[in-house]
Design an enzyme around this catalytic site. Structure first.
Site, PDB file in Angstrom:
ATOM      1  N   TYR A  50      92.319  52.328   2.580  1.00 40.33           N
ATOM      2  CA  TYR A  50      92.134  51.230   3.888  1.00 40.33           C
ATOM      3  C   TYR A  50      93.247  50.168   3.537  1.00 40.33           C
ATOM      4  CZ  TYR A  50      87.847  53.400   5.591  1.00 40.33           C
ATOM      5  OH  TYR A  50      87.017  54.185   5.983  1.00 40.33           O
ATOM      6  N   GLU A  94      89.624  59.022   5.350  1.00 40.57           N
ATOM      7  CA  GLU A  94      89.246  57.755   5.996  1.00 40.57           C
ATOM      8  C   GLU A  94      90.590  56.993   5.852  1.00 40.57           C
ATOM      9  OE1 GLU A  94      85.891  55.921   4.623  1.00 40.57           O
ATOM     10  OE2 GLU A  94      84.413  57.729   4.512  1.00 40.57           O
ATOM     11  N   ASP A 103      77.142  52.416   3.248  1.00 38.88           N
ATOM     12  CA  ASP A 103      77.443  51.584   4.332  1.00 38.88           C
ATOM     13  C   ASP A 103      77.007  51.982   5.519  1.00 38.88           C
ATOM     14  OD1 ASP A 103      78.516  49.177   5.079  1.00 38.88           O
ATOM     15  OD2 ASP A 103      80.547  50.358   5.845  1.00 38.88           O
ATOM     16  N   GLU A 123      82.910  59.583  -1.972  1.00 36.44           N
ATOM     17  CA  GLU A 123      83.207  58.410  -2.959  1.00 36.44           C
ATOM     18  C   GLU A 123      82.423  58.291  -3.962  1.00 36.44           C
ATOM     19  OE1 GLU A 123      84.078  54.886  -0.422  1.00 36.44           O
ATOM     20  OE2 GLU A 123      85.501  55.543   0.770  1.00 36.44           O
TER      21      GLU A 123
END
Ligand SMILES: *[C@@H]1O[C@H](CO)[C@@H](O)[C@H](O)[C@H]1NC(C)=O
Ligand SMILES: *[C@@H]1O[C@H](CO)[C@@H](O)[C@H](O)[C@H]1NC(C)=O
Ligand SMILES: *[C@@H]1O[C@H](CO)[C@@H](O)[C@H](O)[C@H]1NC(C)=O
Ligand SMILES: *[C@@H]1O[C@H](CO)[C@@H](O)[C@H](O)[C@H]1NC(C)=O
Length: 641
Positions: free
Chosen positions: A506, A542, A206, A449
C-alpha cells in the site's frame, strides 16, 4: 522444481495421483445438491425462528435443552431470514455485536412422495458461521467446525413422514486461536471499568465477523446406491480436449457390480464423447476450450458431464458442468491453455447492507455485471471461500478465481500450533473437495498475510501447501504475502513453497500517506526485488487507497476520490511496464467498500472500494475500467483460441 515437474506429467497420471495418492481424512464427495431424473431437492431457506442466548455464560440453551422443543417455548423468538447474517437485521446493537450461541429452528414437512422410496435423504447446510450443532426432532445429528464450507448428514431414518419435523441449529461465532480466521475472547476483569463477566471478541482480520446461517439449508435425495463424487481433470492436445474423469460410488455396493455410463454433452445437448466405466478419459476433437472473459461473453464454454450409474435395481444420474482448460506456471508466466494469462481484476468480499454475508442472488448477479463492465477477468475470494452460486457464475462467465481459504489473520507466533495446523489442513480438504472441478479456479490460496517471518511458519506453510498439492496436483498453490515493507528487512520463511508470489502493498497509503510521488519508485523496487529473490511470476494481489464517495479535493488528499484515482494511476504505470516481464496480475483492493469492526481508522467500514457498498461507482471505477479495457486491447491476440 518439483512443482513444475508435477505439472507437466500427463493428466491421466495426475488423476491416479489425485484419486489414490492422498491420505485425506475426508471420505465423502458431497456433490452439490442438484435436481436430476433420480434426485430431488427441497430448499429449507425462508424465515426461521431465532433467539440469541444472552445468558452470562452463553450456555442457557444447552442447560435448558432448547433443542428439545420448539424454540419459541424457551422464550422470545424473532423472525430471521435464512440465508442472512443476523447482525444487521434488527435495530438491536447488542445483537449486531453479539458473541456466542444463537439458536434457529423451523418446522417442515418432508415431501410425502419421498416416503418408502428406496432412497437416501440428506440434510445439507451450505454454510453457517462459525461452529454449528444441528438437531432433528430433538436429536443431535451433526456438528461442524468452520464458517464457510458446506456440511451434511444423511437423515433418511430421522425424518418422520406425514407430520411436521423440526430442525434446530445452534451457531456460535466465537473465533479462537484455533479457528480460521483466528481470534481471541478477551475477558475484561477490571470491575472498576467493566461489569462482572464482561468479554469482547478480538479480531485479527479487517472485516466484520458476520455470522449466522449464511447460505441455503437443503434436503436432497439420492438413490441408495449413488454417485458420491466426481473428479474431472481436463487436458488439451492440439485442438482435442481431454476430460479425465473418476467416479466414486457410495452406498452398499461392490464397485464391480456398478454399470457406469458417462457422456459429455456440448451446449446444445449433443453427445460429443462417451465412455463406460468409473474411470476413463473422454476425448473431444475440435473442442471448445474454456477461456477467461475478454469482453465477448462466449469464451467460457461449459460442457456437461452426464454420469449415470446403475447397480441391481438402483440407478443414479448427475450432471456436472465441465470446462476444458489447462493451467501451468513458468517462472514468468501463468499459462491457461498454454497461452499467457494476465489477471486484471479485483479482490472482493461477500458483504452487503442488511444481509451481511448472506447469499443474495441479485447482489451476485449485479457484482458479475459490474466486473464485466470494469473489464475485470479475475477475482480472489478474499478472505474465505465464497458461495457456490458465486463460483457457478465465475465458471459460466469466464471470471478466473484465486480460491482462498479462511486463513486470514494468522499473525501471532503462538498461532502456528499443530492444533491450528490440523484444522487448516482439514479446511483445505473441504475447499478442494468443493471446488476441484471448477474451471474458473486456477490457483489455491492457503492464507492471506500470515506472519510468515517466524521460523515456525516454515513447517506450518510447507505442510499446508504440500498437503494442498497432494489433494490437487493440477493447480498452482500460493499464499498472499504482506509485502509492503523494505525487502531487506523481510525475513520470510514460506513464500519459497508458493508457485506464484502474491504481494499486497500500500505505497502512498499505509506508508508515505499523501505522497503519490514515491509510489512508482517503491513499487517497482519491491516487485523487482521479489522476482530476483524467488524467480517466480508475481501478482500484485492488493494495492489501493481509501476514499469516501463524494469527497473531492484538488489538490487531492487521502480519503478523497481524487487521491484514490491518483494512487491507482501511479500503480498502473509500473504494472504496464512489468507486465512485459514477470508480473502476471493486478487486483485492486477492493471491489467495493465493506464493513469492518469499529475502529478509529475505519469510517463505517473499509472505504477502499472502487464501488460503494451500494455498488455505485466512485471515480476510481472509471479509471480502472479504462485501464483494464486498454489491457484487453493490447493483449487481444491471446483472447481467441
Ligand atoms: C461459544 O461462545 C462462547 C462465548 O464466546 C464461548 O465461550 C464458547 O467457547 C463458544 N463455543 C464454541 C464451540 O465456539
Ligand atoms: C456481455 O455482457 C455484458 C453484461 O453482462 C453486456 O453489457 C455486454 O454488452 C455483453 N457483450 C457482448 C459482446 O455481448
Ligand atoms: C508440530 O509437529 C511437528 C511434527 O510432529 C514438529 O516437528 C513441530 O515442532 C510441531 N510444532 C509445534 C509448534 O508444536
Ligand atoms: C480498444 O480497441 C477498440 C477497437 O480497436 C477501440 O475502439 C477502443 O477505444 C480501445 N479502448 C481502449 C480503452 O483502448
Amino acid at each position: 522444481m518439483g512443482t513444475q515437474k508435477v505439472m507437466v506429467l500427463h493428466a491421466f497420471v495426475l488423476s491416479v495421483l489425485l484419486f489414490r495418492g492422498c491420505g485425506c481424512a475426508i471420505q465423502d464427495g458431497m456433490l452439490y445438491p442438484r435436481d436430476t431424473e433420480t434426485r430431488e431437492t427441497k430448499d429449507l431457506s425462508g424465515v426461521w425462528n431465532f433467539r440469541a442466548d444472552k445468558s452470562r455464560n452463553r450456555n442457557a440453551g444447552f442447560e435448558e435443552q432448547w433443542f428439545k422443543q420448539s424454540l419459541f417455548r424457551s422464550g422470545g423468538v424473532i423472525d430471521m431470514p435464512v440465508p442472512s447474517s443476523y447482525n444487521d437485521i434488527t435495530q438491536d446493537k447488542s445483537l449486531r455485536d453479539f458473541v456466542g450461541w444463537v439458536w434457529y429452528d423451523r418446522e417442515f414437512y418432508p415431501p410425502y412422495s419421498w416416503q418408502n422410496l428406496k432412497q437416501r435423504v440428506v440434510l445439507r447446510f451450505q454454510s453457517a458461521h462459525y461452529y454449528t450443532i444441528v438437531w432433528l426432532n430433538g436429536e443431535e445429528i451433526m456438528e461442524h467446525d468452520g464458517g464457510h464450507l458446506p456440511f451434511e448428514i444423511e437423515v433418511t431414518d430421522n425424518l418422520v413422514y406425514g407430520q411436521s419435523n423440526r430442525i434446530t441449529a445452534a451457531v456460535n461465532n466465537t473465533l479462537t486461536p484455533h479457528t480460521l480466521p483466528p481470534g481471541t475472547i478477551e475477558y475484561k476483569t477490571n470491575t472498576d471499568k467493566y461489569p462482572a463477566g464482561y468479554f469482547v471478541q478480538d479480531l485479527q482480520m479487517d472485516f466484520f465477523n458476520y455470522a449466522g446461517i449464511h447460505r441455503a439449508v437443503k434436503l436432497y435425495t439420492t438413490p441408495r446406491v449413488y454417485i458420491d463424487d466426481i473428479t474431472v481433470i481436463s487436458d488439451i492436445s492440439a485442438s482435442t480436449g481431454l476430460v479425465n474423469y473418476n467416479i466414486k460410488v457410495g452406498g452398499d455396493v461392490d464397485g464391480n457390480d456398478v454399470i457406469c455410463q458417462v457422456d459429455l454433452l456440448d451446449k446444445d445437448g449433443k453427445t460429443v464423447s462417451s465412455k463406460k466405466g468409473l474411470q476413463d478419459q473422454l476425448s473431444v476433437s475440435k473442442a471448445h476450450f474454456w477461456w477467461p472473459y475478454t469482453m465477448s461473453n462466449d469464451s467460457a464454454y461449459l460442457y456437461t458431464l452426464k454420469v449415470s450409474i446403475s447397480s441391481g435395481g438402483s440407478s443414479d444420474l448427475y450432471r456436472l458442468p465441465v470446462g476444458i482448460r489447462t493451467v501451468k506456471t513458468t517462472n514468468t508466466q501463468i499459462l491457461i491453455n498454454d497461452k499467457p494469462f494476465y489477471c486484471h481484476g479485483v479482490a472482493k468480499h461477500e458483504d452487503s447492507d442488511f444481509r451481511g454475508k448472506g447469499v443474495d442472488l441479485p447482489l451476485i448477479a449485479k457484482d458479475f455485471n459490474l466486473l464485466k463492465w470494469l473489464g475485470a477477468n479475475c477475482f480472489r475470494t478474499s478472505h474465505y471461500p465464497y458461495a457456490d452460486e458465486i463460483m457457478d457464475m465465475a465458471d459460466r462467465h469466464g471470471i478466473v478465481v484465486i480460491d482462498e481459504c479462511p486463513g486470514v489473520g494468522i499473525t501471532h507466533l503462538e498461532n502456528f500450533s499443530n492444533k491450528s495446523l490440523t484444522h487448516h489442513l482439514e479446511v483445505m480438504e473441504e475447499l478442494v473437495r468443493r471446488d476441484k472441478n471448477r474451471p474458473s479456479v486456477i490457483m489455491w490460496s492457503v492464507a492471506n498475510e500470515p506472519a510468515s517471518e517466524f521460523p515456525q511458519a516454515r513447517h506450518y506453510f510447507k505442510s499446508v501447501i504440500s498437503h494442498t498439492k497432494q489433494l490437487d496436483p493440477t493447480r498452482p498453490v500460493t499464499f498472499v504475502f504482506n509485502g509492503g515493507m523494505d525487502i531487506e528487512r523481510i525475513f520470510d520463511e514460506a513464500t519459497e513453497f508458493c508457485d506464484v508470489i502474491c504481494l499486497n502493498s500500500y505505497y502512498g497509503w499505509y506508508s508515505d500517506t499523501g505522497h503519490t510521488e514515491v509510489i512508482q519508485l517503491q513499487l517497482e523496487y519491491n516487485l523487482r526485488q521479489w522476482f530476483k529473490k524467488r524467480n517466480k511470476p508475481i501478482i500484485q494481489t492488493e494495492y489501493g487507497a481509501g476514499s469516501i464517495a463524494g469527497i473531492h479535493l484538488n489538490p487531492d488528499m487521502a480519503f478523497s476520490e481524487d487521491y484514490q484515482v491518483e494512487v491507482l494511476q501511479e500503480h498502473f504505470k509500473i504494472f504496464d511496464k512489468l507486465r512485459k516481464e514477470f508480473l502476471v496480475g493486478e487486483m485492486v483492493w477492493n471491489f467495493a467498500d465493506f464493513m469492518t469492526a469499529q475502529g478509529t481508522n475505519r469510517v463505517v467500514g473499509n472505504r477502499k472500494g472502487v464501488f460503494t457498498r451500494q455498488r455505485q461507482p466512485k471515480m476510481a471505477a472509471y479509471i480502472l475500467r479504462e485501464h483494464y479495457l486498454s489491457i484487453i486491447n493490447s493483449t487481444s491476440q491471446h483472447s481467441r483460441q
